[in-house]
Design a protein around this motif. Structure first.
Motif, mmCIF file in Angstrom:
data_model
loop_
_atom_site.group_PDB
_atom_site.id
_atom_site.type_symbol
_atom_site.label_atom_id
_atom_site.label_comp_id
_atom_site.label_asym_id
_atom_site.label_seq_id
_atom_site.Cartn_x
_atom_site.Cartn_y
_atom_site.Cartn_z
ATOM 1 N N ASP A 123 1.863 5.473 -12.150
ATOM 2 C CA ASP A 123 1.404 6.776 -12.621
ATOM 3 C C ASP A 123 0.730 7.486 -11.450
ATOM 4 O O ASP A 123 0.112 6.855 -10.591
ATOM 5 N N PHE A 124 0.857 8.805 -11.414
ATOM 6 C CA PHE A 124 0.289 9.571 -10.305
ATOM 7 C C PHE A 124 -1.196 9.272 -10.107
ATOM 8 O O PHE A 124 -1.683 9.226 -8.972
ATOM 9 N N GLU A 125 -1.904 9.051 -11.192
ATOM 10 C CA GLU A 125 -3.339 8.762 -11.099
ATOM 11 C C GLU A 125 -3.617 7.498 -10.296
ATOM 12 O O GLU A 125 -4.720 7.311 -9.763
ATOM 13 N N ASN A 126 -2.618 6.630 -10.168
ATOM 14 C CA ASN A 126 -2.780 5.369 -9.428
ATOM 15 C C ASN A 126 -2.047 5.398 -8.080
ATOM 16 O O ASN A 126 -1.675 4.365 -7.537
ATOM 17 N N ALA A 127 -1.870 6.597 -7.546
ATOM 18 C CA ALA A 127 -1.121 6.744 -6.290
ATOM 19 C C ALA A 127 -1.769 5.976 -5.147
ATOM 20 O O ALA A 127 -1.068 5.437 -4.276
ATOM 21 N N LYS A 128 -3.075 5.899 -5.129
ATOM 22 C CA LYS A 128 -3.752 5.174 -4.047
ATOM 23 C C LYS A 128 -3.333 3.705 -4.054
ATOM 24 O O LYS A 128 -3.124 3.100 -2.994
ATOM 25 N N SER A 129 -3.182 3.120 -5.234
ATOM 26 C CA SER A 129 -2.743 1.721 -5.321
ATOM 27 C C SER A 129 -1.326 1.568 -4.770
ATOM 28 O O SER A 129 -1.006 0.551 -4.144
ATOM 29 N N ALA A 130 -0.503 2.591 -4.993
ATOM 30 C CA ALA A 130 0.860 2.547 -4.465
ATOM 31 C C ALA A 130 0.849 2.521 -2.942
ATOM 32 O O ALA A 130 1.585 1.750 -2.307
ATOM 33 N N PHE A 131 0.007 3.324 -2.332
ATOM 34 C CA PHE A 131 -0.069 3.349 -0.871
ATOM 35 C C PHE A 131 -0.739 2.100 -0.316
ATOM 36 O O PHE A 131 -0.423 1.660 0.792
ATOM 37 N N ASP A 132 -1.653 1.528 -1.078
ATOM 38 C CA ASP A 132 -2.238 0.245 -0.652
ATOM 39 C C ASP A 132 -1.147 -0.817 -0.544
ATOM 40 O O ASP A 132 -1.154 -1.648 0.369
ATOM 41 N N LEU A 133 -0.202 -0.778 -1.484
ATOM 42 C CA LEU A 133 0.927 -1.710 -1.434
ATOM 43 C C LEU A 133 1.787 -1.460 -0.196
ATOM 44 O O LEU A 133 2.220 -2.404 0.480
ATOM 45 N N VAL A 134 2.019 -0.186 0.111
ATOM 46 C CA VAL A 134 2.819 0.163 1.294
ATOM 47 C C VAL A 134 2.167 -0.375 2.564
ATOM 48 O O VAL A 134 2.840 -0.919 3.451
ATOM 49 N N VAL A 135 0.855 -0.226 2.666
ATOM 50 C CA VAL A 135 0.142 -0.631 3.884
ATOM 51 C C VAL A 135 -0.009 -2.143 3.965
ATOM 52 O O VAL A 135 0.224 -2.760 5.013
ATOM 53 N N SER A 136 -0.389 -2.760 2.844
ATOM 54 C CA SER A 136 -0.682 -4.200 2.859
ATOM 55 C C SER A 136 0.571 -5.064 2.823
ATOM 56 O O SER A 136 0.577 -6.192 3.314
ATOM 57 N N LYS A 137 1.642 -4.527 2.196
ATOM 58 C CA LYS A 137 2.903 -5.267 2.058
ATOM 59 C C LYS A 137 2.679 -6.642 1.412
ATOM 60 O O LYS A 137 3.266 -7.644 1.811
ATOM 61 N N THR A 138 1.823 -6.650 0.392
ATOM 62 C CA THR A 138 1.503 -7.907 -0.291
ATOM 63 C C THR A 138 2.650 -8.412 -1.147
ATOM 64 O O THR A 138 2.661 -9.573 -1.554
#
Length: 712
Positions: free
Chosen positions: A349-364
């Protein structure tokens, strides 16, 4: 409305309320349903923003060089302001989305409210609830289109352009190096075109994904045993007809590997961000390989006339523009010739966009495409957004229309902080700029609608927009009975000038143009020394070249450099001699683009003075930009780049030198405010502003007449 933004300085990423976007001519407003995160392009931006200042500097050596040059020329204060403006700005993210049209601008005929569309473009197709996009960066979709898939619009067009550059035929073979989003999309398009596709990636997971979804005919990891031999075998011993490099790396391996696996006379297309310093031998030279670049979405990209003005290239001569590439990509999806549903491995959800980018950066965890989903039932308001309660109304209540680099570096910081001055509203083209400027400089609100900054709370408007809107905004401000400060030029059309003259006379409000050089401390010293005798003057400007496709050179938007900048120097000579210009003649150095930006201008003034403005765009950047000479009644003076003044008379020359260049911006803003507080008048007589503006128009007329003298 809400938009995802990030500060380059701190790396802080937030979803915040910003003003509803402006609806310009030839644009549409779209309510987003989905936007797609580009792990490559956006991921690198986010990673860079989260690095230390030293880390940022290492990644951007060219920008560091620019900072050093600014420091040398303008001193530490202006350099600090320029750097901090970049670091503190709210930078929008995103460039690929899909949604529904909710407003249509003037001149738009192909879109209607309610249409489903896919959009593209950095600065336009943002991760935001509402976006404003030029028509040539939008494509209409079927009513039943899958908007999540359609939101891959930009990425699909980029991949499509890479395939077009490869210029493949049915039955040929292509190796795609890099199986991220762009690589997989390119492979899908190639296979739909009847091309044999071999995919290569350093990631085993990426190769497996491509193989599992029949994206490639053969998938190989880069470290696969005998990889070159396997590719030879798969291409009947010829080698690949073309290689598309869709990887992002600083390594030379992709370009050299492409040389090894391509057939003789084959093509190598660079689609990703890779260096091209390939080894000449043994492959590139002996095979006579062809290296081609794929420029983003296709023809039209970076062309102001195409993207902003909406002027299309004729189809018979440019078959595949960036918009037509987008349309072709969307047809492949709609007709199910390609299936990209599998690419969306994560949805937030757009409200959780920061979590999406955290995934992009961390590649967990593994991911390919990440979609942001928007709440389309949410009501979005055009109401202004409160940003500061500390600013109270005063005698002079200021609002800004436009607040770009110059305004943030030279106007806003110099508005005196006194109880006499209230800071009311900010309106700019982008909501992120409006919000940041209003917060930083403590304005009461940022706005979407002109009426919010032209209401009764504001009595003084600063106009700092692109040149083509200066005249209209000055007129609107005067009609609303506001005092006006406008960055140069006053306007771009003589009809606008005549309307401004009539309106100013009718409402009797101050009109000030940002001719700052006459307010420089060294100018004040020079003016006192030379007095009011008739004089001869030379103003030489080593202006430097600006590309012909820059907006400043566009006659409709920027007015060209005569109207956009030479007016500064005509005003300066007008101020020095104390009388207005009455005749001009001008000749321009011929140039291939007919820019008229290297020219000599001879001006005659009412009191008999004469002046030359030597405006040169063909010089070396290492030379000082501005140099003035004045001769009058036995006195001579030189002013070098507003840092050193020498006055020659009897005896030893008098020399005044300052450490930092000072072109008078701070003094200009103070003089304007003080004039309004004192008697409601601007420090530059309106008749001077009119005369200088007319003279600027006549310079262009004289150039057209081959240097013939023209009366003002």
């Amino acid at each position: 409305m809400q938009q995802l933004t990030q500060k380059l300085g701190s790396g802080d990423m937030i979803i915040q309320d910003v003003p509803y976007p402006q609806l310009g001519k030839g644009m549409i407003i779209v309510k987003n349903h989905y936007s797609i995160i580009s792990a490559g392009t956006e991921g690198s931006t986010v990673v860079a923003a989260r690095k230390s200042l030293i880390g940022k500097a290492k990644e951007r050596p060219q920008q560091v060089k620019q900072v050093v040059e600014t420091l040398k020329k303008q001193g530490p204060i202006q350099t600090y302001r320029a750097v901090m403006k970049k670091l503190d700005a709210y930078s929008p993210l995103g460039y690929s989305c899909a949604g529904e049209v909710i407003e249509v601008g003037d001149g738009v005929t192909e879109f209607e409210v309610g249409d489903k569309v896919a959009c593209a473009g950095v600065g336009y197709a943002n991760h935001a609830e509402i976006v404003s996009v030029p028509t040539n960066l939008c494509v209409k979709l079927d009513e039943n289109a899958n908007l999540k898939d359609a939101a891959y619009n930009t990425l699909g067009a980029i991949s499509m352009q890479g395939v077009r550059q490869a210029d493949m035929r049915v039955g040929e073979s292509c190796v795609v190096i890099g199986l991220g989003l762009l690589g997989q999309l390119a492979a899908l398009i190639l296979r739909a075109s009847g091309v044999t596709v071999i995919g290569v990636d350093v990631s085993e997971a990426a190769v497996k994904q491509a193989v599992d979804h029949s994206v490639v005919d053969l998938g190989l990891t880069r470290d696969a045993s005998g990889i070159e031999e396997q590719i030879q075998q798969a291409t009947q011993g010829y080698g690949a007809d073309a290689v598309i490099i869709a990887a992002a790396t600083s390594s030379l391996d992709p370009i050299n590997f492409a040389g090894a696996i391509a057939r003789k006379k084959g093509k190598v297309v660079v689609l990703g961000a890779v260096p091209t310093g390939f080894d000449r031998d043994p492959f590139w030279y002996r095979k006579e390989l062809e290296l081609k670049m794929a420029c983003s979405y296709g023809p039209g990209r970076y062309d102001l006339n195409y993207e902003e003005k909406g002027i299309d290239y004729p189809l018979p001569y440019v078959r595949w523009t960036e918009k037509r590439n987008m349309e072709a990509f969307q047809r492949l999806i709609a007709t199910k010739k390609i299936d990209i549903n599998y690419l969306t491995t994560h949805e937030f959800d757009f409200e959780n966009a920061k979590s999406a980018f955290d995934l992009v950066v961390s590649k967990t965890e593994p991911f390919t495409g990440i979609a942001l989903k928007y709440n389309i039932d949410k009501t979005v308001s055009k109401a202004k957004i409160s940003t500061s309660e500390s600013s109270k109304p005063g005698k002079i209540n200021v609002s800004f229309i436009g607040a770009g680099s110059y305004a943030q570096g030279n106007l806003l910081p110099n508005i005196p902080e006194t109880n006499d001055i209230g800071r009311i509203g900010v309106l700019t083209n982008t909501g992120t700029t409006s919000k940041r400027v209003a917060e930083k400089f403590k304005f009461q609100f940022c706005a979407t609608q002109e009426e919010d900054v032209l209401d009764e709370k504001t009595n003084t408007v600063f106009v700092a927009t692109r040149h083509d809107s200066h005249g209209p905004y000055v007129l609107k401000s005067l009609e609303a009975k506001k005092h006006v400060f406008v960055e140069k030029p006053l306007c771009l059309l003589e009809s606008e000038l005549n309307a401004i003259i009539a309106m100013q006379s009718s409402v009797n409000r101050a009109v000030m143009v940002g001719f700052n050089r006459r307010f420089s401390p060294l100018t004040e010293t020079l003016k006192k020394a030379i007095g009011n005798n008739p004089m001869t003057m030379i103003y030489r400007i080593n202006a430097g070249a600006i590309p012909g496709d820059n907006w400043i050179q566009d006659l409709e938007i920027g007015g060209g450099r005569v109207l956009g900048e030479v007016c500064h120097f005509i005003d300066y000579l007008t101020f020095l001699n104390g009388s207005q210009p009455i005749k001009v003649s001008a000749t321009a150095l011929p140039d291939a683009n007919q820019l008229n930006d290297t020219l000599n201008i001879l001006i005659q003034f009412e009191n008999g003075s004469s002046g030359v403005v030597a405006y040169y765009a063909n010089g070396s950047k290492s030379m000082a930009k501005e140099y003035v000479e004045v001769f009058s009644a036995g006195l001579s003076a030189t002013l070098n780049d507003f840092k050193e003044l020498k006055i020659y008379g009897k005896g030893k020359p008098k020399k005044t030198k300052i450490f930092n260049q000072n072109k008078g911006q701070k003094e200009m803003v103070k003089a304007f405010v003080d004039g309004l507080l004192k008697d409601g008048n601007a420090p530059i007589p309106f008749s001077d502003i009119v005369a200088v503006t007319k003279a600027s128009f006549k310079v262009l007329e004289s150039v057209k007449r081959g240097g013939q003298q023209v009366e003002i």
